[in-house]
Design a protein around this motif. Sequence first.
Motif, short mmCIF file in Angstrom:
data_model
loop_
_atom_site.label_atom_id
_atom_site.label_comp_id
_atom_site.label_asym_id
_atom_site.label_seq_id
_atom_site.Cartn_x
_atom_site.Cartn_y
_atom_site.Cartn_z
N TYR A 153 -25.16 110.39 -99.78
CA TYR A 153 -24.74 109.87 -101.21
C TYR A 153 -23.42 109.94 -101.58
N HIS A 154 -22.99 111.06 -101.20
CA HIS A 154 -21.27 111.42 -101.58
C HIS A 154 -20.62 110.42 -100.89
N ALA A 155 -20.91 110.16 -99.50
CA ALA A 155 -20.03 109.20 -98.79
C ALA A 155 -20.18 107.86 -99.31
N ALA A 156 -21.45 107.36 -99.59
CA ALA A 156 -21.58 105.93 -100.08
C ALA A 156 -21.12 105.95 -101.43
N LEU A 157 -21.20 106.91 -102.25
CA LEU A 157 -20.69 106.73 -103.78
C LEU A 157 -18.87 106.61 -103.69
N ARG A 158 -18.50 107.40 -102.62
CA ARG A 158 -16.84 107.28 -102.68
C ARG A 158 -16.48 106.08 -101.84
N HIS A 159 -17.27 105.53 -101.12
CA HIS A 159 -17.06 104.06 -100.45
C HIS A 159 -17.16 103.19 -101.54
N TYR A 160 -18.04 103.39 -102.79
CA TYR A 160 -18.39 102.46 -103.52
C TYR A 160 -17.11 102.43 -104.54
N PHE A 161 -16.51 103.59 -104.86
CA PHE A 161 -15.54 103.79 -105.79
C PHE A 161 -14.13 103.06 -105.13
N ILE A 162 -13.97 103.21 -103.74
CA ILE A 162 -12.95 102.83 -103.04
C ILE A 162 -12.73 101.16 -103.16
N GLN A 163 -13.90 100.69 -103.13
CA GLN A 163 -14.19 99.31 -103.13
C GLN A 163 -13.90 98.75 -104.72
N LEU A 164 -14.60 99.66 -105.39
CA LEU A 164 -14.27 99.27 -106.88
C LEU A 164 -12.76 99.20 -107.35
N SER A 165 -12.14 100.42 -106.57
CA SER A 165 -10.78 100.29 -107.05
C SER A 165 -9.98 99.33 -106.58
N VAL A 166 -10.20 98.80 -105.45
CA VAL A 166 -9.48 97.68 -104.90
C VAL A 166 -9.65 96.42 -105.62
N VAL A 167 -10.97 96.11 -105.95
CA VAL A 167 -11.36 94.80 -106.76
C VAL A 167 -10.67 94.98 -108.08
N ILE A 168 -10.92 96.31 -108.77
CA ILE A 168 -10.03 96.26 -110.13
C ILE A 168 -8.68 96.25 -109.98
N SER A 169 -7.99 96.69 -108.90
CA SER A 169 -6.81 96.61 -108.68
C SER A 169 -6.18 95.27 -108.64
N VAL A 170 -7.13 94.35 -107.70
CA VAL A 170 -6.59 92.87 -107.71
C VAL A 170 -6.75 92.10 -108.83
N ILE A 171 -7.95 92.40 -109.59
CA ILE A 171 -8.09 91.80 -111.10
C ILE A 171 -6.84 92.24 -112.03
N LEU A 172 -6.72 93.30 -112.01
CA LEU A 172 -5.76 94.07 -112.75
C LEU A 172 -4.53 93.32 -112.33
N SER A 173 -4.01 93.34 -111.13
CA SER A 173 -2.83 92.66 -110.97
C SER A 173 -2.45 91.48 -111.23
N ALA A 174 -3.39 90.44 -111.07
CA ALA A 174 -3.46 89.12 -111.40
C ALA A 174 -3.41 89.03 -113.10
N ALA A 175 -4.21 89.99 -113.95
CA ALA A 175 -3.95 89.92 -115.43
C ALA A 175 -2.59 90.37 -115.59
N LEU A 176 -2.22 91.48 -115.18
CA LEU A 176 -0.83 91.77 -115.47
C LEU A 176 0.13 91.01 -115.43
N ILE A 177 0.31 90.37 -114.28
CA ILE A 177 1.20 89.10 -113.76
C ILE A 177 1.35 88.01 -114.89
N PHE A 178 -0.19 87.78 -115.23
CA PHE A 178 -0.20 86.26 -116.12
C PHE A 178 0.32 86.86 -117.51
N LEU A 179 0.00 88.14 -118.00
CA LEU A 179 0.01 88.58 -119.26
C LEU A 179 1.80 88.97 -119.46
#
Length: 465
Positions: A153-179
């Motif tokens: 469970y700990h490994a799955a949750l950590r993997h989920y947060f890593i994926q979430l961090s990458v996805v949010i970073s990509v979305i945040l990068s695009a939004a930041l560059i536009f703004l």
Amino acid sequence: MKFWQKTYLSVLVVFLIAFDLGAFALLKKSYQLNEQLDISRGVSVYGGIDKSLSYILRVYTESMGNTNYETVIASFAANYDKEDILLEVYQGNQLIFSNAYEFKGERAELQGGPYQTVYRKMNDELWLFIGGKMEFRDLRLVVSRKSDYLQEYHAALRHYFIQLSVVISVILSAALIFLLIQLTAPIRRLNKGVKAIAAGAYDQRVKVGGNDEFGELAHDFNRMADAVSHHIGTIQKASEDKEMFINNLTHELKTPITAIKGYSEFLNHANYNEEERKMAVRYIHEHIARLDVLSGKMMQLLYLKSDKIALKPIHIESLFSDVVNLERHHIEAKQMKVIRECLADEVYGDQELLQSLFMNLVENSIKASSFGGEIRLCSYHDGKGAVLEVLDYGRGIPEKDIANITEAFYVVDRSRSKELGGLGLGLSICNQIAQLHHATLTIDSKENEYTRVSVYFTTPLQLED
């Protein structure tokens, strides 16, 4: 690196650090809660086994009178082995049954009170050990069970947060560059305007809307550009006026000097009679007189531009009387009529300079008027202060020349001006004198009808005095 790029990297780094710290804390707390839940379940299982095994051993002892429990415990433990629940039973410090892994080391679960729990990792598997004293006699029971699901469970949750961090970073990068590109657009426009002005485009202005800091900065920048443009225009105008002044002065000096040189050579080399000699001397005298007048006017003009005066009360009636008296020869020569009308009593000024101003105006009126004409000298109040006027009904001034008539050496009709001895400096001197008195000089004229020159002593500085 540009400002928006620095901002982008700074925000992204701060976000990733904050997100990772938050995710780590959340992950840790979640693991702790799941661990507590797992221990609670384990303790519950331990309690059930303890009661069941204690009951069976008690009945076995009462019915058989035998204290060899290994066979009974083994049969009981086989039911839990299928569920990966292993048992160890101690009598004192002696192990009387075990189907668990053997290992060396401290056994904290055998120390202290009931329900002592310890997690151990064995063969890459996580196990929970729960130990304590049984209800039956002095036996001690240790129950161990797999808890791998916690790690999974700990490994799955950590993997989920890593994926979430990458996805949010990509979305945040695009939004930041536009703004950031949108928000820093005013800075780029401002920078473009600064470069254009620095390259000499002084009429360039920055177009930035809104009432934020960028809008205020652009507004202030445009005001600064207006001031710079105004000062540059003033300097250019002064430079052009200076060049025109020098050209006109050179022309005014060259004409009489050429004439004097020509007539002097004539007197020195030519065969002439007495009448020709008198004519040459008369022309030389006239041009020398013109140079004398020119030098006097120039000195007066330079004096007016560099000096300041003390303003004193001047009685207007006396001022007009003195001017008429000093110009009486010219007035009488053309048999002109001068009418004085004084509704205002006094102004503040310098007596000699005001005499010079109105003598120049009266002389211009005499030159512009026909034989037997009329000149009016008036003073009145216009509600703000005193106004002094000189009005004649002579040739007037063409409308196109009125705006430039106070510039040095500006003449409306150069041939007629020379005939009358004009240099184009009189009204320029009048304007300088008016400015020294904090007054304004205005000219209203209609060709072949009239010319009215008004001096308004109505500025705040004049009224303060």
